[in-house]
Write a protein that holds these residues in place. Sequence first.
Motif, PDB file in Angstrom:
ATOM      1  N   ASN A  36      11.850  24.502 -28.955  1.00  0.00           N
ATOM      2  CA  ASN A  36      10.399  24.494 -28.759  1.00  0.00           C
ATOM      3  C   ASN A  36       9.689  24.256 -30.082  1.00  0.00           C
ATOM      4  N   GLY A  37       8.706  23.378 -30.038  1.00  0.00           N
ATOM      5  CA  GLY A  37       7.835  23.189 -31.193  1.00  0.00           C
ATOM      6  C   GLY A  37       8.366  22.270 -32.276  1.00  0.00           C
ATOM      7  N   VAL A  38       9.493  21.587 -32.029  1.00  0.00           N
ATOM      8  CA  VAL A  38      10.043  20.719 -33.089  1.00  0.00           C
ATOM      9  C   VAL A  38       9.330  19.363 -33.177  1.00  0.00           C
ATOM     10  N   GLY A  39       8.530  19.042 -32.117  1.00  0.00           N
ATOM     11  CA  GLY A  39       7.773  17.789 -32.167  1.00  0.00           C
ATOM     12  C   GLY A  39       8.166  16.770 -31.106  1.00  0.00           C
ATOM     13  N   LYS A  40       8.878  17.202 -30.081  1.00  0.00           N
ATOM     14  CA  LYS A  40       9.339  16.262 -29.046  1.00  0.00           C
ATOM     15  C   LYS A  40       8.144  15.617 -28.336  1.00  0.00           C
ATOM     16  N   THR A  41       7.225  16.465 -27.861  1.00  0.00           N
ATOM     17  CA  THR A  41       6.053  15.936 -27.151  1.00  0.00           C
ATOM     18  C   THR A  41       5.193  15.091 -28.092  1.00  0.00           C
ATOM     19  N   SER A  42       5.075  15.521 -29.328  1.00  0.00           N
ATOM     20  CA  SER A  42       4.289  14.740 -30.300  1.00  0.00           C
ATOM     21  C   SER A  42       4.886  13.350 -30.469  1.00  0.00           C
ATOM     22  N   LEU A  43       6.212  13.272 -30.476  1.00  0.00           N
ATOM     23  CA  LEU A  43       6.859  11.973 -30.586  1.00  0.00           C
ATOM     24  C   LEU A  43       6.554  11.111 -29.354  1.00  0.00           C
ATOM     25  N   PRO A  82       4.028  12.873 -18.422  1.00  0.00           N
ATOM     26  CA  PRO A  82       3.809  13.883 -19.460  1.00  0.00           C
ATOM     27  C   PRO A  82       4.381  15.256 -19.103  1.00  0.00           C
ATOM     28  N   GLN A  83       4.626  16.029 -20.130  1.00  0.00           N
ATOM     29  CA  GLN A  83       5.056  17.412 -19.906  1.00  0.00           C
ATOM     30  C   GLN A  83       3.950  18.134 -19.139  1.00  0.00           C
ATOM     31  N   GLY A  84       4.334  18.867 -18.096  1.00  0.00           N
ATOM     32  CA  GLY A  84       3.322  19.547 -17.283  1.00  0.00           C
ATOM     33  C   GLY A  84       2.734  18.652 -16.205  1.00  0.00           C
ATOM     34  N   GLU A 190      14.378  16.554 -23.007  1.00  0.00           N
ATOM     35  CA  GLU A 190      14.952  17.538 -22.094  1.00  0.00           C
ATOM     36  C   GLU A 190      15.547  18.707 -22.874  1.00  0.00           C
ATOM     37  N   GLN A 191      15.273  19.918 -22.369  1.00  0.00           N
ATOM     38  CA  GLN A 191      15.886  21.107 -22.978  1.00  0.00           C
ATOM     39  C   GLN A 191      16.962  21.713 -22.083  1.00  0.00           C
ATOM     40  N   TYR A 192      17.037  21.220 -20.839  1.00  0.00           N
ATOM     41  CA  TYR A 192      18.067  21.690 -19.913  1.00  0.00           C
ATOM     42  C   TYR A 192      19.332  20.919 -20.272  1.00  0.00           C
TER      43      TYR A 192
HETATM   44  N1  LIG Z   1      -3.084  19.174 -30.401  1.00  0.00           N
HETATM   45  C1  LIG Z   1      -2.461  19.865 -31.369  1.00  0.00           C
HETATM   46  N2  LIG Z   1      -3.119  20.308 -32.463  1.00  0.00           N
HETATM   47  C2  LIG Z   1      -2.479  20.981 -33.442  1.00  0.00           C
HETATM   48  N3  LIG Z   1      -1.153  21.276 -33.430  1.00  0.00           N
HETATM   49  C3  LIG Z   1      -0.453  20.855 -32.365  1.00  0.00           C
HETATM   50  C4  LIG Z   1      -1.058  20.145 -31.276  1.00  0.00           C
HETATM   51  N4  LIG Z   1      -0.104  19.877 -30.357  1.00  0.00           N
HETATM   52  C5  LIG Z   1       1.050  20.390 -30.844  1.00  0.00           C
HETATM   53  N5  LIG Z   1       0.834  20.987 -32.045  1.00  0.00           N
HETATM   54  C6  LIG Z   1       1.862  21.617 -32.897  1.00  0.00           C
HETATM   55  O1  LIG Z   1       2.810  20.624 -33.227  1.00  0.00           O
HETATM   56  C7  LIG Z   1       4.130  21.178 -33.220  1.00  0.00           C
HETATM   57  C8  LIG Z   1       5.000  20.343 -32.307  1.00  0.00           C
HETATM   58  O2  LIG Z   1       4.509  20.476 -30.970  1.00  0.00           O
HETATM   59  P1  LIG Z   1       5.128  19.653 -29.783  1.00  0.00           P
HETATM   60  O3  LIG Z   1       4.325  19.966 -28.570  1.00  0.00           O
HETATM   61  O4  LIG Z   1       5.261  18.243 -30.182  1.00  0.00           O
HETATM   62  O5  LIG Z   1       6.586  20.321 -29.678  1.00  0.00           O
HETATM   63  P2  LIG Z   1       7.685  20.245 -28.553  1.00  0.00           P
HETATM   64  O6  LIG Z   1       8.974  20.008 -29.268  1.00  0.00           O
HETATM   65  O7  LIG Z   1       7.287  19.300 -27.501  1.00  0.00           O
HETATM   66  O8  LIG Z   1       7.683  21.738 -27.970  1.00  0.00           O
HETATM   67  P3  LIG Z   1       8.023  22.266 -26.482  1.00  0.00           P
HETATM   68  O9  LIG Z   1       9.514  22.311 -26.394  1.00  0.00           O
HETATM   69  O10 LIG Z   1       7.451  23.651 -26.476  1.00  0.00           O
HETATM   70  O11 LIG Z   1       7.379  21.360 -25.481  1.00  0.00           O
HETATM   71  C9  LIG Z   1       3.984  22.625 -32.815  1.00  0.00           C
HETATM   72  O12 LIG Z   1       3.988  23.404 -33.979  1.00  0.00           O
HETATM   73  C10 LIG Z   1       2.648  22.675 -32.134  1.00  0.00           C
HETATM   74  O13 LIG Z   1       2.062  23.935 -32.272  1.00  0.00           O
END
Ligand SMILES: Nc1ncnc2c1ncn2[C@@H]1O[C@H](COP(=O)(O)OP(=O)(O)OP(=O)(O)O)[C@@H](O)[C@H]1O
Length: 231
Positions: A36-43, A82-84, A190-192
Amino acid sequence: MLDLNNITLHYGHSQILKGISMQAQLGEVTCVMGCNGVGKTSLMKAITGTHARSGGTVSLDGEILGVLPAHALAQKGIAYVPQGRDIFPLLTVKENLETGFSCLPASEHHIPDQVFELFPVLKDMITRRGGDLSGGQQQQLAIARALITRPKLLVLDEPTEGIQPNIITQIGEVISLLRDQGEMAIVLVEQYFDFAYALADRFVVLRRGEVVLAGRKGELARDDLLEGVSV
Ligand SMILES: Nc1ncnc2c1ncn2[C@@H]1O[C@H](COP(=O)(O)OP(=O)(O)OP(=O)(O)O)[C@@H](O)[C@H]1O
Ligand SMILES: [Mg+2]
């Protein structure tokens, strides 16, 4: 099909992606993993244009893409689940699917039969509101909506999250079938682990916004992958 080189992304002053390079090939599932939080969704946001990257280059099917908004990338063939899920709860299933038409020419504004072959439940529920569907049905709707756009690249962010096991199995079968048709590249977050391992042809493991492990399934030991995603 997709080639990312040194992608960076910021939210305000905070840098989340620190130079990510990866590829996704036609007829393959490339799985992006990590805690969680490594940046997958951001990518995935950087790939789909829902949050602009701050640096790096992206090419799709040999074309170098500028920093384009999501609707322009959708027109170029990048579809995003998208996630969700983000389905429209007050629109019917049919209307949700029709939102995918917006990036197609008018002559292609019809729902292909294949969508209902892949997800028969959507045909049964075609007049129901999206918000009245179960979580699993909403996930199927989100995937179907993405397929309406006839993508070259399908990006799925944690499609099994919060979904009941029988629907997870169906979703896995659909992803596998789409891969085998060979007409798109699939990027799956995917985390599963078991689901991801069974489906993926290639893996990219992220940690704190960087790639720490990447390769084809045959090149990586399962235990190394498991360790990579658990730290
Ligand atoms: N809109 C935003 N503004 C500021 N920080 C953000 C925003 N969205 C995500 N973050 C931060 O960026 C980092 C990566 O988030 P991201 O959602 O990309 O992670 P993830 O790997 O998809 O996590 P998860 O497994 O929980 O879905 C996290 O520290 C998160 O708090
Ligand atoms: Mg995420």
